[in-house]
Design a protein around this motif. Structure first.
Motif, PDB file in Angstrom:
ATOM      1  N   ASP A 104      27.007  43.379  48.842  1.00 53.25           N
ATOM      2  CA  ASP A 104      28.371  43.846  49.112  1.00 53.25           C
ATOM      3  C   ASP A 104      28.360  44.971  50.149  1.00 53.25           C
ATOM      4  O   ASP A 104      29.161  44.984  51.092  1.00 53.25           O
ATOM      5  N   LYS A 108      29.952  44.872  54.005  1.00 52.19           N
ATOM      6  CA  LYS A 108      30.987  45.819  54.439  1.00 52.19           C
ATOM      7  C   LYS A 108      30.567  46.570  55.711  1.00 52.19           C
ATOM      8  O   LYS A 108      31.403  46.886  56.559  1.00 52.19           O
ATOM      9  N   TYR A 143      37.954  35.659  54.708  1.00 53.43           N
ATOM     10  CA  TYR A 143      39.219  36.176  54.167  1.00 53.43           C
ATOM     11  C   TYR A 143      40.447  35.331  54.499  1.00 53.43           C
ATOM     12  O   TYR A 143      41.541  35.640  54.040  1.00 53.43           O
ATOM     13  N   CYS A 156      38.624  45.402  52.921  1.00 53.90           N
ATOM     14  CA  CYS A 156      37.698  45.775  51.844  1.00 53.90           C
ATOM     15  C   CYS A 156      38.337  45.618  50.465  1.00 53.90           C
ATOM     16  O   CYS A 156      37.635  45.361  49.471  1.00 53.90           O
ATOM     17  N   LYS A 157      39.667  45.766  50.412  1.00 56.25           N
ATOM     18  CA  LYS A 157      40.374  45.640  49.129  1.00 56.25           C
ATOM     19  C   LYS A 157      40.781  44.198  48.824  1.00 56.25           C
ATOM     20  O   LYS A 157      41.146  43.877  47.696  1.00 56.25           O
ATOM     21  N   MET A 158      40.716  43.314  49.848  1.00 54.70           N
ATOM     22  CA  MET A 158      41.130  41.924  49.668  1.00 54.70           C
ATOM     23  C   MET A 158      40.075  41.110  48.923  1.00 54.70           C
ATOM     24  O   MET A 158      38.884  41.380  49.034  1.00 54.70           O
ATOM     25  N   GLU A 159      40.537  40.090  48.203  1.00 55.06           N
ATOM     26  CA  GLU A 159      39.636  39.127  47.585  1.00 55.06           C
ATOM     27  C   GLU A 159      39.269  38.071  48.623  1.00 55.06           C
ATOM     28  O   GLU A 159      40.159  37.505  49.265  1.00 55.06           O
ATOM     29  N   PRO A 160      37.992  37.762  48.832  1.00 59.75           N
ATOM     30  CA  PRO A 160      37.611  36.691  49.770  1.00 59.75           C
ATOM     31  C   PRO A 160      38.184  35.350  49.318  1.00 59.75           C
ATOM     32  O   PRO A 160      38.380  35.119  48.117  1.00 59.75           O
ATOM     33  N   VAL A 161      38.448  34.480  50.282  1.00 62.95           N
ATOM     34  CA  VAL A 161      38.952  33.140  49.954  1.00 62.95           C
ATOM     35  C   VAL A 161      37.805  32.230  49.531  1.00 62.95           C
ATOM     36  O   VAL A 161      38.026  31.109  49.083  1.00 62.95           O
ATOM     37  N   HIS A 163      34.165  31.669  47.262  1.00 64.97           N
ATOM     38  CA  HIS A 163      33.536  32.149  46.034  1.00 64.97           C
ATOM     39  C   HIS A 163      32.185  32.769  46.363  1.00 64.97           C
ATOM     40  O   HIS A 163      31.317  32.129  46.959  1.00 64.97           O
ATOM     41  N   SER A 166      28.099  36.627  41.772  1.00 66.92           N
ATOM     42  CA  SER A 166      27.726  38.026  41.527  1.00 66.92           C
ATOM     43  C   SER A 166      26.247  38.262  41.828  1.00 66.92           C
ATOM     44  O   SER A 166      25.840  39.363  42.178  1.00 66.92           O
ATOM     45  N   ARG A 168      24.732  37.110  44.288  1.00 64.13           N
ATOM     46  CA  ARG A 168      24.583  37.024  45.758  1.00 64.13           C
ATOM     47  C   ARG A 168      23.547  35.966  46.140  1.00 64.13           C
ATOM     48  O   ARG A 168      22.842  36.088  47.142  1.00 64.13           O
TER      49      ARG A 168
END
Length: 608
Positions: A104, A108, A143, A156-161, A163, A166, A168
């Protein structure tokens, strides 16, 4: 291994019984040493790196070597592989791929740069600009298209489109190679291959949209008949990556390879600038990493314009088969001479690689599978497999010899202790600590002298680098004339701390360009000091082995003068322990070698 397991069990039983504290301490130490020998060293990986630019035919070559046609993605019209792909074998009957993603935090960091490069408010409207397109496509893939109007903080606050697991890591498993290949291809296609592929819809397509986050891919296939178990192939894109973590992974993979094959097609090796850069980068990797051998592998060697060849060489009656073989012999001779000349600038003249018979291979995967003009032997795919087999056996034989010698020394000492368990050392014995410390001090002084010769070329290189720094920067800025979008590429270079990999302009590395005059001055001296992994001597290796011999002599004198039982086994054990310590020291030095070599460019990067 069975003998070691049984011995460890017996020692555990012995340690469960009452015994003298000194005996217990000694036996616990020997048990730990045996436990350390248990892992199967024959399965320790030997990495072979296929290093070349996209479209050079690395994946096609690798498919032929492992005897699995069209397993890794290939294309007759465009380059395919976008990231480092590692191929190894296992005892499993399944085919498996692990797609490792950026963490993550790493993503970023990448996203911050992408947002700046995708800036659609830029007054210079270069709609065809490659840098901007690349940034836009990556942000949109993760995104969605609406993300282009968002700021970095909002993204950074958006959920990726897509999947993102966790862990990675995405794991694919199939029972046959064809099914795994179909699922794997969309993940490792580069951008041009992805655009040319059939457009999919639904959940499967969404899964593969994680491509901007992919760091590297590991592929595991069932055990192969044509390649020894423990050999790991690494398909390494030749330009690296503009993402700092992927580029670090790129360098790490090059540095860990025992063998490097610089791969390029027959057409590209004749005067292509990227080919010259790849050879240079391959030789640099040979200098700084664990590499023991380097070769140029020329792919697509069956491709020839027969009429043109007949006219140029005045051989109207030569057939295609003979023309190909004759041309390939000439290519081998010319490229071998060129590689040796370049390697001589970086390595001492007695280096083993400068005198090896096969420095260049001319291969044809197409003819290997189809056999229209050349026999399988003439494609040189079997020759490369034979090289792998011989290299593997040579490396493993040395490892096994050291392994068994150390095991034998430990077991002999245990046996002698058992035989003489009632004989305790009751005598006053002299201390040799000062003598041993003196040997260590002698080693320290010898190593300091070993590095003294590099000071003059280093000083000369720094002076030359200062003198040429402006010219070297100008060469980068003025390398492209009348090309739209190059200003944005330079912007990317600055934002990426002096390093950017462009599809249009190749790898641009300001830090390396500024350090190049220093490397040119120190390379031969550096090679003479650090080529520890080679069978031929290095000044650093000579220091270590002189120390090893001196320590063995001192230990033998000490044991002879001590009032102890079974001196022969004790001397043998101490000899093996000394060998072990030196081998471990050499490993540490090799791990530090790349760090030391790269410190020039890294210090320039930090300063700027």
């Amino acid at each position: 291994k069975e003998a070691l397991v049984k011995s460890e069990e017996k020692l555990s039983q012995f340690l469960g019984k009452p015994s003298l504290p000194e005996t217990r301490k000694w036996m616990e130490y020997l048990k730990d040493r045996l436990t350390g020998l248990k892992p199967d060293i024959l399965l320790d990986p030997i990495y072979i790196g296929l290093f070349g630019s996209t479209g050079a035919g690395k994946s096609t070559l690798l498919n032929a070597i492992i005897d699995k046609n069209f397993f890794l993605p290939v294309s007759g019209t465009t380059a395919c592989t976008s990231c480092v792909v590692q191929v190894n074998t296992s005892h499993s009957r399944q085919y498996e791929a692990k797609i490792h993603l950026l963490t993550d935090w790493e993503w970023k960091e990448e996203l911050r740069s992408l947002v700046a490069l995708a800036d659609l408010t830029d007054e210079d409207d270069d709609t065809d600009d490659e840098v901007q397109k690349d940034a836009v496509s990556k942000i949109s893939a993760v995104y969605g298209k609406g993300a282009l109007t968002k700021s970095y903080e909002e993204l950074c606050k958006m959920e990726p489109v897509v999947h993102i697991p966790s862990s990675r890591c995405i794991t694919l498993k199939e029972k046959n190679e064809k099914d795994l290949s179909e699922k794997l291809c969309p993940y490792i296609w580069n951008e041009s291959a992805r655009r040319g592929a059939k457009v999919k819809t639904g959940e499967e397509d969404k899964k593969t949209q994680v491509w901007p986050l992919i760091k590297h891919v590991e592929v595991t296939v069932p055990r192969l008949q044509v390649v020894p178990e423990g050999v790991v192939f690494v398909d390494i894109p030749g330009m690296g990556d503009s993402n700092s973590k992927r580029d670090a992974m790129w360098k790490e993979n090059i540095n860990k390879c025992s063998v490097i094959w610089v791969v390029n097609s027959i057409k590209r090796i004749l005067g292509d600038k990227n080919h010259a850069m790849l050879l240079k980068e391959g030789m640099k990797a040979f200098q700084r990493g664990l590499c023991r051998d380097i070769s140029l592998v020329v792919t697509k060697s069956d491709e020839i314009n027969l009429a043109e060849y007949q006219w140029e060489n005045g051989k109207e009656n030569i057939n295609k088969h003979d023309a190909i073989l004759e041309r390939n012999v000439n290519v081998k001779q010319k490229k071998s001479e060129m590689m040796k000349e370049n390697l001589k600038k970086k390595l001492p003249c007695d280096s083993e690689v400068l005198h090896k018979a096969d420095l260049v291979y001319t291969v044809s995967a197409w003819e290997y599978w189809n056999g229209e003009t050349l026999s399988k032997e003439e494609t040189e795919i079997p020759k490369l497999r034979d090289y792998i087999q011989k290299f593997y056996i040579a490396q493993k034989r040395n490892m096994l010899k050291n392994y068994v010698s150390e095991a034998l020394a430990i077991l002999s000492l245990i046996q002698s202790r058992r035989t003489n368990q009632d004989a305790q050392d009751q005598h006053e014995n002299p201390s040799y600590q000062n003598d041993f410390m003196q040997k260590i001090m002698d080693l320290r002084e010898a190593i300091e002298r070993c590095f003294t010769p590099i000071q003059q070329p280093l000083d000369e290189g720094v002076a030359q680098a200062k003198k040429l720094c402006c010219n070297n920067i100008d060469k980068i800025i003025n390398r492209v004339h009348d090309s739209r979008g190059f200003h944005r590429t330079l912007k990317a270079v600055c934002q990426k701390n002096g390093l950017y990999v462009s599809r249009a302009f190749g790898r641009i590395d300001v830090n390396n360009n500024l350090a190049q005059p220093i490397y040119e001055k120190i390379d031969v001296c550096f090679g003479g000091i650090f080529r520890i992994q080679m069978d031929d001597s290095s000044t650093l290796k000579t220091c270590l082995h002189t120390f090893k011999d001196a320590m063995k002599q001192q230990l033998q004198r000490a044991v002879e003068q001590y009032q102890v039982v079974d001196k022969r086994n004790k001397v043998n054990f101490l000899d093996q322990q000394t060998n072990f310590i030196i081998r471990e020291t050499e490993k540490v030095i090799l791990e530090k070698k790349a760090e030391i070599y790269n410190s020039l460019t890294e210090s320039i990067q930090k300063a700027l």
